[in-house]
Design a protein around this motif. Structure first.
Motif, PDB file in Angstrom:
ATOM      1  N   CYS A  31       0.759  -1.129   0.119  1.00 50.63           N
ATOM      2  CA  CYS A  31       0.024  -0.032   0.072  1.00 50.63           C
ATOM      3  C   CYS A  31       1.022   1.132  -0.019  1.00 50.63           C
ATOM      4  O   CYS A  31       1.785   1.492   0.911  1.00 50.63           O
ATOM      5  CB  CYS A  31      -0.832   0.032   1.240  1.00 50.63           C
ATOM      6  SG  CYS A  31      -1.807   1.556   1.246  1.00 50.63           S
ATOM      7  N   HIS A  33       0.249   4.237   0.721  1.00 50.43           N
ATOM      8  CA  HIS A  33      -0.342   5.070   1.874  1.00 50.43           C
ATOM      9  C   HIS A  33       0.453   4.731   3.164  1.00 50.43           C
ATOM     10  O   HIS A  33       0.961   5.746   3.962  1.00 50.43           O
ATOM     11  CB  HIS A  33      -1.629   5.365   1.906  1.00 50.43           C
ATOM     12  CG  HIS A  33      -2.420   5.599   0.453  1.00 50.43           C
ATOM     13  ND1 HIS A  33      -2.362   6.620   0.102  1.00 50.43           N
ATOM     14  CD2 HIS A  33      -3.346   4.691  -0.234  1.00 50.43           C
ATOM     15  CE1 HIS A  33      -3.114   6.880  -0.962  1.00 50.43           C
ATOM     16  NE2 HIS A  33      -3.621   5.650  -1.130  1.00 50.43           N
ATOM     17  N   CYS A  34       0.321   3.574   3.557  1.00 44.93           N
ATOM     18  CA  CYS A  34       0.791   3.055   4.910  1.00 44.93           C
ATOM     19  C   CYS A  34       2.065   2.045   4.909  1.00 44.93           C
ATOM     20  O   CYS A  34       2.426   1.448   5.804  1.00 44.93           O
ATOM     21  CB  CYS A  34      -0.275   2.464   5.872  1.00 44.93           C
ATOM     22  SG  CYS A  34      -0.994   0.807   5.106  1.00 44.93           S
ATOM     23  N   THR A  36       1.756  -1.283   4.095  1.00 44.28           N
ATOM     24  CA  THR A  36       1.659  -2.637   4.543  1.00 44.28           C
ATOM     25  C   THR A  36       1.777  -3.577   3.359  1.00 44.28           C
ATOM     26  O   THR A  36       1.318  -3.048   2.202  1.00 44.28           O
ATOM     27  CB  THR A  36       0.411  -2.948   5.276  1.00 44.28           C
ATOM     28  OG1 THR A  36       0.185  -4.107   5.771  1.00 44.28           O
ATOM     29  CG2 THR A  36      -0.954  -2.470   4.446  1.00 44.28           C
ATOM     30  N   CYS A  55      -6.967  -1.149   0.730  1.00 46.28           N
ATOM     31  CA  CYS A  55      -6.305  -1.469   1.926  1.00 46.28           C
ATOM     32  C   CYS A  55      -6.961  -1.512   3.131  1.00 46.28           C
ATOM     33  O   CYS A  55      -7.457  -0.456   3.599  1.00 46.28           O
ATOM     34  CB  CYS A  55      -4.775  -0.285   1.956  1.00 46.28           C
ATOM     35  SG  CYS A  55      -3.943  -0.672   3.533  1.00 46.28           S
ATOM     36  N   CYS A  58      -5.275   0.753   6.165  1.00 49.15           N
ATOM     37  CA  CYS A  58      -5.583   2.377   6.382  1.00 49.15           C
ATOM     38  C   CYS A  58      -6.686   2.792   5.686  1.00 49.15           C
ATOM     39  O   CYS A  58      -6.946   3.736   5.752  1.00 49.15           O
ATOM     40  CB  CYS A  58      -4.211   3.164   5.884  1.00 49.15           C
ATOM     41  SG  CYS A  58      -4.214   2.944   4.214  1.00 49.15           S
TER      42      CYS A  58
HETATM   43 ZN    ZN Z   1      -2.705   1.285   3.424  1.00 43.56          ZN
END
Ligand code: ZN
Length: 315
Positions: A31, A33-34, A36, A55, A58
């Motif tokens: 991901c 954004h985060c 993971t 995801c 997040c």
């Molecule tokens: Zn994420």
């Protein structure tokens, strides 16, 4: 891809996206954004954007282009792949005009795309010095561009007469290995010494012409062979600088033949492009396809925006 300009990644946007997923997520999908790698799910269904993921960590959505240069670009991925392929497979490079015609985009867009790909080809940080025990590193400098001398007197830029508007490129080539080029302000011991010391392993054999700037720093290496070009000595057994001179020949044919003019500001990106193609060359077992994929891998995380003299570029 060599016989394969027909490859669907150049025409089919979903194939192009899948190919980018394979390149960007070669160690697994994550991901953007985060970060993971767990709990990621493809969002299916016609009402959703193609290639969409969700995801569970997040709770955000993403596609493979999020966090890359492709994200804000309106240029389809098929055209990015074609541009990367053309730039990776043409030995002398491809001008923005040629690229514009090949991709069917404006000159400005082609310029934007080609500079992003050049940036992708640039090595962010070198793995270590060139050479090593029993290895040969050739060093040389050359002048690029500059037509001031040929211009009519009234059109000459008086400030540039001294150096004829030429730029100096200094290149190191490990024989049968990699090249590293730098745009340098002058050819002097003071400028070259730190480059050689930091970029060449001290156990290497150094080979240069008889330029005085190398004499002192040459003593820092296992051996320094000097070719006396001023008396027409170019090869003495293993001692020669043919690798770096071959590199310069390609660079000059490319820059003067293809690009005609390269501004001082952008020269380092063209050098990155020529270094990249040299380092990933056919003779080292790298195919056009593999070279294209390596170029696309380099785009990851490089989000620089260019604001050239002709105004902001959005594509
Ligand atoms: Zn994420």
């Amino acid at each position: 891809m060599a016989s394969d300009i027909q490859n669907p990644i150049f025409t089919d946007e979903s194939k192009a996206r899948e190919a980018l997923e394979a390149v960007r997520w070669r160690d697994g999908c994550f991901c953007p954004h985060c970060g993971t790698m767990e709990g990621l799910a493809r969002v299916q269904g016609k009402s959703h954007r193609a290639g969409l993921f969700y995801c569970n960590e997040c709770k955000k959505q993403f596609t493979v282009t999020v966090g890359t240069v492709f994200e804000r670009s309106k240029v389809p991925l098929t055209k990015w792949w074609l541009a990367a392929y053309l730039m990776s497979s043409s030995k002398k490079g491809i001008s923005s005009h040629q690229l514009s015609r090949a991709l069917g985009v404006s000159y400005k867009t082609a310029w934007f795309v080609s500079h992003r790909i050049r940036e992708a080809m640039r090595v962010g940080s070198f793995p270590g010095p060139l050479g090593g025990e029993g290895k040969i590193v050739e060093a040389d400098a050359t002048y690029i561009g500059g037509k001031e001398a040929n211009k009519h007197l009234s059109k000459r830029d008086s400030k540039r007469i001294g150096g004829m508007g030429k730029q100096i490129v200094h290149t190191l080539v490990e024989r049968h290995g990699h090249a590293r080029s730098l745009h340098v302000p002058e050819v002097s011991g003071k400028t070259l010494r730190p480059i050689l010391i930091s970029q060449i392993h001290h156990n290497s054999f150094l080979m240069t012409d008889d330029a005085g700037q190398y004499r002192h720093v040459g003593k820092e290496f296992a051996k320094h062979e000097i070719l006396n070009h001023s008396i027409d000595e170019y090869v003495r057994g293993d001692a020669h600088t043919n690798s770096v001179e071959g590199f310069f020949a390609t660079l000059k044919r490319g820059i003067t033949g293809t690009f005609h003019h390269v501004s001082q500001q952008h020269l380092k990106r063209y050098l990155a492009e020529f270094d990249f193609r040299y380092n990933e060359r056919q003779a080292r077992g790298v195919s056009d396809k593999e070279r294209t994929i390596k170029a696309m891998q380099g785009i990851e995380g490089k989000r620089l925006t260019y604001r050239p003299v002709d105004g902001g570029l959005k594509s």
